[in-house]
Design an enzyme around this catalytic site. Structure first.
Site, PDB file in Angstrom:
ATOM      1  N   ARG A  69      11.319   9.494  29.746  1.00 40.00           N
ATOM      2  CA  ARG A  69      12.695   9.960  29.588  1.00 40.00           C
ATOM      3  C   ARG A  69      13.179   8.964  31.117  1.00 40.00           C
ATOM      4  O   ARG A  69      12.623   8.359  31.913  1.00 40.00           O
ATOM      5  CB  ARG A  69      12.663  11.193  29.956  1.00 40.00           C
ATOM      6  N   ALA A  71      17.354   7.250  31.156  1.00 40.12           N
ATOM      7  CA  ALA A  71      18.092   6.479  30.373  1.00 40.12           C
ATOM      8  C   ALA A  71      17.653   5.048  30.369  1.00 40.12           C
ATOM      9  O   ALA A  71      17.329   4.344  29.244  1.00 40.12           O
ATOM     10  CB  ALA A  71      19.472   6.380  30.842  1.00 40.12           C
ATOM     11  N   ASP A 246      23.213   8.791  32.505  1.00 44.74           N
ATOM     12  CA  ASP A 246      22.891   8.561  31.247  1.00 44.74           C
ATOM     13  C   ASP A 246      24.004   7.912  30.461  1.00 44.74           C
ATOM     14  O   ASP A 246      23.417   7.118  29.551  1.00 44.74           O
ATOM     15  CB  ASP A 246      22.171   9.952  30.328  1.00 44.74           C
TER      16      ASP A 246
END
Length: 346
Positions: A69, A71, A246
């Site tokens: 995880r 971005a 993100d």
């Protein structure tokens, strides 16, 4: 197992060091280009467990389930997944790219990593070429993080307590980190930095991941629940907030882990500077404002349970938006490898 434990013989025979440049990596493409190594971040901090994945669909599932995880790390993982798909031909590569693009909708780096590989495939779709491009993409992210850190740390005073949210460190990127890259660079510049990390419900990325990284690097870190921040700011105990992102819209609105918007509001109320650190690949110039950013809604069970134990009564339901949007007016500055921005411009 860790990279250093699993590849000592490989290093002796000339295999490269991990691109992350750290003793741990969120994601790496192993020598031979047939295997992706992923640190299962769901197991941290109790277990540092790596998985060896040989199919692009396994990497896709790892992205969906948050084994990997953050971005930038998601974008790199997707690029490596396409390397695994490449031996099956161009049609299979295109199908993999289309499917991977739907794995997590908010992080724009996912699409960026996929597009980087697919552009290269138009010229030369061979697995060896795509592996080379994917590794270069990974290395560029690490270099970007170090540049972001060098720029961002200049905003911090010689002595500062930095609040961060979620995990925007080496685990969320190709290596070094964005928000934590700023911290690392400030410490390298001999500044006296302490970190306050929000635990970051519902999946506790601050408690499990950020604290783990900082403890490993011997950087002072204090963990707080998300609801404690207002009190700490009121007491003057926070000097700056530094977070990752993100997706950043063209107007400077920032999508980040849920809870970030609230921190930005508190920072404004207490005159605490709020900074965002992210690679340029996180900037989406096709997205005019934060209202156009898709917000992922994850499973209710992540809220209704804690570490696998149900904490809410049967019959209760939950909301679980994974991200929120912080308006540009609440952001003091955005740091990318291209420089410091108060307004994103094309």
């Amino acid at each position: 197992m860790t990279w250093t434990r699993t590849l000592p013989a490989g290093r002796a025979h000339g295999h490269p060091e991990p691109i992350s440049g750290a003793p741990y990596s969120a994601v790496e493409l192993m020598p031979g280009d047939r295997t992706v190594l992923l640190l299962d971040q769901r197991k941290l901090p109790s277990q540092e467990r790596y998985e060896l994945l040989t199919e692009w669909t396994q990497v896709e599932e790892a992205i969906k389930t948050m084994m990997v995880r953050g971005a930038p790390a998601i974008g790199i993982a997707a690029a490596y997944a396409l390397v695994l798909a490449a031996p099956r031909g161009v049609d299979a590569l295109r199908a993999a790219a289309e499917s991977l693009g739907k794995a997590r909708p908010t992080a724009v780096n996912l699409a960026h990593g996929i597009a980087t590989i697919m552009r290269a495939a138009e010229v030369d779709p061979s697995p060896s070429n795509l592996a080379s491009i994917a590794r270069a993409y990974h290395a560029e992210d690490v270099a970007a993080c170090k540049r972001i850190g060098a720029l961002g740390q200049e905003a911090l005073p010689a002595k500062c307590t930095v609040l961060t949210h979620c995990n925007a460190g080496a685990l969320a990127t190709g290596g070094y980190g964005t928000a934590l890259g700023v911290v690392r660079a400030a410490i390298a510049a001999k500044k006296e930095i302490r970190v306050v990390a929000c635990e970051t419900r519902p999946l506790l990325q601050g408690a499990r991941l950020t604290a783990w990284e900082l403890v490993r690097d011997q950087i002072p870190v204090t963990l707080v629940t998300d609801s404690m921040v207002a009190s700490l700011m009121a007491r003057g105990e926070i000097g700056a907030v530094v977070v990752g992102a993100d997706r950043i819209a063209k107007n400077g609105d920032v999508a980040n882990k849920i809870g970030t918007y609230g921190l930005a509001c508190l920072a404004q109320a207490h005159d605490v500077p709020f900074y965002v650190a992210a690679p340029w690949s996180t900037v989406d110039l096709a997205c005019e404002s934060g209202s156009a950013i898709p917000i992922e809604e994850r499973a209710q069970d992540e809220v209704l349970a804690l570490a696998g134990t149900r904490i809410a009564p049967a019959g209760a339901t939950a909301r679980n938006p994974a991200f929120d949007v912080t308006p540009a007016r609440l952001v003091r500055a955005i740091y990318t490898e291209r420089g410091e921005f108060t307004t994103i411009r094309s």
